[in-house]
Design a protein around this motif. Structure first.
Motif, PDB file in Angstrom:
ATOM      1  N   ARG A 117       1.040  -0.704   0.279  1.00  0.00           N
ATOM      2  CA  ARG A 117      -0.031  -0.025   0.432  1.00  0.00           C
ATOM      3  C   ARG A 117       0.775   1.058  -0.223  1.00  0.00           C
ATOM      4  NH1 ARG A 117      -2.420  -3.109   4.345  1.00  0.00           N
ATOM      5  NH2 ARG A 117      -4.410  -4.197   3.340  1.00  0.00           N
ATOM      6  N   GLU A 139      -9.091  10.723  -3.739  1.00  0.00           N
ATOM      7  CA  GLU A 139      -9.769   9.501  -3.763  1.00  0.00           C
ATOM      8  C   GLU A 139      -9.041   8.410  -4.151  1.00  0.00           C
ATOM      9  OE1 GLU A 139     -12.808   7.126  -3.749  1.00  0.00           O
ATOM     10  OE2 GLU A 139     -13.138   8.811  -3.207  1.00  0.00           O
ATOM     11  N   ARG A 140      -7.835   7.845  -4.982  1.00  0.00           N
ATOM     12  CA  ARG A 140      -7.725   6.715  -4.713  1.00  0.00           C
ATOM     13  C   ARG A 140      -6.453   6.558  -4.027  1.00  0.00           C
ATOM     14  NH1 ARG A 140      -5.861   6.850 -11.525  1.00  0.00           N
ATOM     15  NH2 ARG A 140      -7.347   8.024 -12.497  1.00  0.00           N
ATOM     16  N   CYS A 141      -6.022   7.639  -3.083  1.00  0.00           N
ATOM     17  CA  CYS A 141      -5.435   7.083  -1.957  1.00  0.00           C
ATOM     18  C   CYS A 141      -5.811   6.506  -0.954  1.00  0.00           C
ATOM     19  CB  CYS A 141      -4.865   8.598  -1.003  1.00  0.00           C
ATOM     20  SG  CYS A 141      -2.956   9.191  -2.017  1.00  0.00           S
ATOM     21  N   ARG A 142      -7.343   7.247   0.020  1.00  0.00           N
ATOM     22  CA  ARG A 142      -8.678   6.853   0.142  1.00  0.00           C
ATOM     23  C   ARG A 142      -8.757   4.532  -0.443  1.00  0.00           C
ATOM     24  NH1 ARG A 142     -12.665  11.240   0.886  1.00  0.00           N
ATOM     25  NH2 ARG A 142     -10.891  12.891   1.674  1.00  0.00           N
ATOM     26  N   GLN A 143      -9.330   4.917  -1.347  1.00  0.00           N
ATOM     27  CA  GLN A 143      -9.147   3.445  -1.866  1.00  0.00           C
ATOM     28  C   GLN A 143      -7.862   2.634  -1.622  1.00  0.00           C
ATOM     29  OE1 GLN A 143     -10.739   3.815  -6.098  1.00  0.00           O
ATOM     30  NE2 GLN A 143     -12.147   4.721  -5.421  1.00  0.00           N
ATOM     31  N   GLN A 170      -7.437   1.105   1.948  1.00  0.00           N
ATOM     32  CA  GLN A 170      -8.468   0.485   1.886  1.00  0.00           C
ATOM     33  C   GLN A 170      -8.152  -1.124   0.920  1.00  0.00           C
ATOM     34  OE1 GLN A 170     -11.837   2.886   0.962  1.00  0.00           O
ATOM     35  NE2 GLN A 170     -12.539   3.619   2.966  1.00  0.00           N
ATOM     36  N   ALA A 171      -7.192  -0.934   0.213  1.00  0.00           N
ATOM     37  CA  ALA A 171      -7.463  -1.888  -0.682  1.00  0.00           C
ATOM     38  C   ALA A 171      -7.447  -3.322   0.325  1.00  0.00           C
ATOM     39  CB  ALA A 171      -6.324  -1.873  -1.533  1.00  0.00           C
ATOM     40  N   GLU A 231      -7.084  -5.077  -6.461  1.00  0.00           N
ATOM     41  CA  GLU A 231      -7.787  -3.535  -6.396  1.00  0.00           C
ATOM     42  C   GLU A 231      -6.466  -2.587  -6.297  1.00  0.00           C
ATOM     43  OE1 GLU A 231     -10.234  -3.780  -2.788  1.00  0.00           O
ATOM     44  OE2 GLU A 231      -9.047  -5.939  -2.301  1.00  0.00           O
ATOM     45  N   LEU A 273      -6.141   1.079  -9.670  1.00  0.00           N
ATOM     46  CA  LEU A 273      -5.984   3.009  -9.423  1.00  0.00           C
ATOM     47  C   LEU A 273      -5.249   2.891 -10.543  1.00  0.00           C
ATOM     48  CD1 LEU A 273      -6.753   1.989  -5.338  1.00  0.00           C
ATOM     49  CD2 LEU A 273      -8.451   3.216  -7.678  1.00  0.00           C
TER      50      LEU A 273
END
Length: 128
Positions: A17, A40-44, A47-48, A53, A57
């Motif tokens: 991550r 938004e991509r950092c948040r995803q 959570q990956a 996943e 991105l």
């Protein structure tokens, strides 16, 4: 055991991550992402759970990507203890400001307080 699953479908950990966020930061600093997309991509990424996943991105971005071998083997800085050119400029400006402060405000104690500044300047010039 991976029960026959392929590499990108396996679970990931914090190192993967962190690498993905670092690579995403490179794309952001290159101007490929807007701030809200980067956020938004950092948040995803945070959570990956699976490598696949992370791949999603980076589908619309060029290399480096998390699954690139070159991205995973980035070299460490060779001399982290030696300040860069910008660091030397900041140090010089700070020294000048401190010198002016000592001359204007401290007057009598200026020479005593100036000695550590001269020593710091001398040793940093000697290293770099």
């Amino acid at each position: 055991m991976d029960n026959g699953r392929q590499g990108r479908n396996l679970r990931i950990g914090d190192p993967e991550r962190e690498q993905a966020m670092r690579l995403l930061g490179e794309h952001f600093s290159a101007g490929r992402l807007e701030i809200h997309e980067y956020d938004e991509r950092c948040r995803q990424i945070a959570q990956a759970r699976f490598g696949s996943e992370l791949d999603v991105l980076f589908n619309d971005l060029p290399s480096p990507r998390p699954n690139d071998r070159a991205a995973s083997s980035t070299p460490a800085p060779q001399n982290p203890g030696i300040p860069s050119r910008a660091g030397k400029i900041v140090l010089a400006v700070g020294a000048v400001v401190l010198l002016l402060f000592l001359v204007v405000v401290a007057r009598q104690f200026g020479l005593v307080l100036l000695l550590p500044l001269v020593a710091i300047f001398f040793f940093t010039r000697r290293r770099g």
